[in-house]
Design a protein around this motif. Structure first.
Motif, PDB file in Angstrom:
ATOM      1  N   ILE A  95       2.352   1.808  -3.491  1.00 47.16           N
ATOM      2  CA  ILE A  95       1.332   2.290  -4.433  1.00 47.16           C
ATOM      3  C   ILE A  95       1.017   3.751  -4.168  1.00 47.16           C
ATOM      4  CG2 ILE A  95      -1.090   2.050  -5.100  1.00 47.16           C
ATOM      5  CD1 ILE A  95      -0.735  -0.991  -4.659  1.00 47.16           C
ATOM      6  N   GLN A  96       0.864   4.134  -2.904  1.00 43.65           N
ATOM      7  CA  GLN A  96       0.580   5.531  -2.575  1.00 43.65           C
ATOM      8  C   GLN A  96       1.731   6.435  -3.004  1.00 43.65           C
ATOM      9  OE1 GLN A  96      -0.201   5.373   1.641  1.00 43.65           O
ATOM     10  NE2 GLN A  96      -2.413   5.359   1.316  1.00 43.65           N
ATOM     11  N   SER A  97       2.956   5.995  -2.815  1.00 43.29           N
ATOM     12  CA  SER A  97       4.116   6.792  -3.221  1.00 43.29           C
ATOM     13  C   SER A  97       4.146   6.987  -4.733  1.00 43.29           C
ATOM     14  CB  SER A  97       5.409   6.116  -2.762  1.00 43.29           C
ATOM     15  OG  SER A  97       5.494   6.116  -1.373  1.00 43.29           O
ATOM     16  N   VAL A 129       0.844  -1.205   0.000  1.00 40.52           N
ATOM     17  CA  VAL A 129       0.000   0.000   0.000  1.00 40.52           C
ATOM     18  C   VAL A 129       0.875   1.250   0.000  1.00 40.52           C
ATOM     19  CG1 VAL A 129      -1.630   1.325   1.397  1.00 40.52           C
ATOM     20  CG2 VAL A 129      -2.005  -1.102   1.029  1.00 40.52           C
ATOM     21  N   SER A 130       1.937   1.244   0.780  1.00 40.39           N
ATOM     22  CA  SER A 130       2.850   2.382   0.847  1.00 40.39           C
ATOM     23  C   SER A 130       3.508   2.646  -0.512  1.00 40.39           C
ATOM     24  CB  SER A 130       3.924   2.116   1.897  1.00 40.39           C
ATOM     25  OG  SER A 130       4.884   3.125   1.898  1.00 40.39           O
ATOM     26  N   ILE A 181       1.597   6.947  -6.812  1.00 42.48           N
ATOM     27  CA  ILE A 181       0.512   7.860  -7.190  1.00 42.48           C
ATOM     28  C   ILE A 181       0.881   9.293  -6.845  1.00 42.48           C
ATOM     29  CG2 ILE A 181      -1.873   8.524  -6.645  1.00 42.48           C
ATOM     30  CD1 ILE A 181      -2.463   5.502  -6.345  1.00 42.48           C
ATOM     31  N   TYR A 182       1.427   9.507  -5.641  1.00 46.33           N
ATOM     32  CA  TYR A 182       1.811  10.848  -5.228  1.00 46.33           C
ATOM     33  C   TYR A 182       2.898  11.409  -6.140  1.00 46.33           C
ATOM     34  CZ  TYR A 182       3.730  14.662  -2.517  1.00 46.33           C
ATOM     35  OH  TYR A 182       4.196  15.888  -2.141  1.00 46.33           O
ATOM     36  N   LYS A 195       1.359  12.581  -9.421  1.00 49.26           N
ATOM     37  CA  LYS A 195       0.618  13.833  -9.247  1.00 49.26           C
ATOM     38  C   LYS A 195       1.575  15.005  -9.060  1.00 49.26           C
ATOM     39  CE  LYS A 195      -3.646  11.956  -7.303  1.00 49.26           C
ATOM     40  NZ  LYS A 195      -4.514  11.905  -6.124  1.00 49.26           N
TER      41      LYS A 195
END
Length: 60
Positions: free
Chosen positions: A28-30, A25-26, A32-33, A36
């Motif tokens: 994937i979030q990184s 999860v970490s 995506i961030y 962006k």
């Protein structure tokens, strides 16, 4: 295997699974961030360039 060993192995596998899911999860979030943030930086650079060109045209 004894019952205690089975319980310990099951607990270890469950803990490992939780840590792995958290890491996934970490990551994937990184990702995506980062995408962006890259888009925001490109847009900011385009706005800065447009502002600079307008200022130089007004200066002349």
């Amino acid at each position: 295997m004894t019952t205690l060993q089975t319980v310990l192995v099951t607990a270890l596998i469950a803990i490992w699974l939780c840590i792995s899911v958290g890491f996934l999860v970490s990551v994937i979030q990184s990702a995506i961030y980062d995408r962006k943030r890259e888009k925001r930086e490109k847009a900011q650079a385009a706005r800065d360039l447009e502002y600079h060109e307008k200022r130089m045209a007004d200066f002349k």
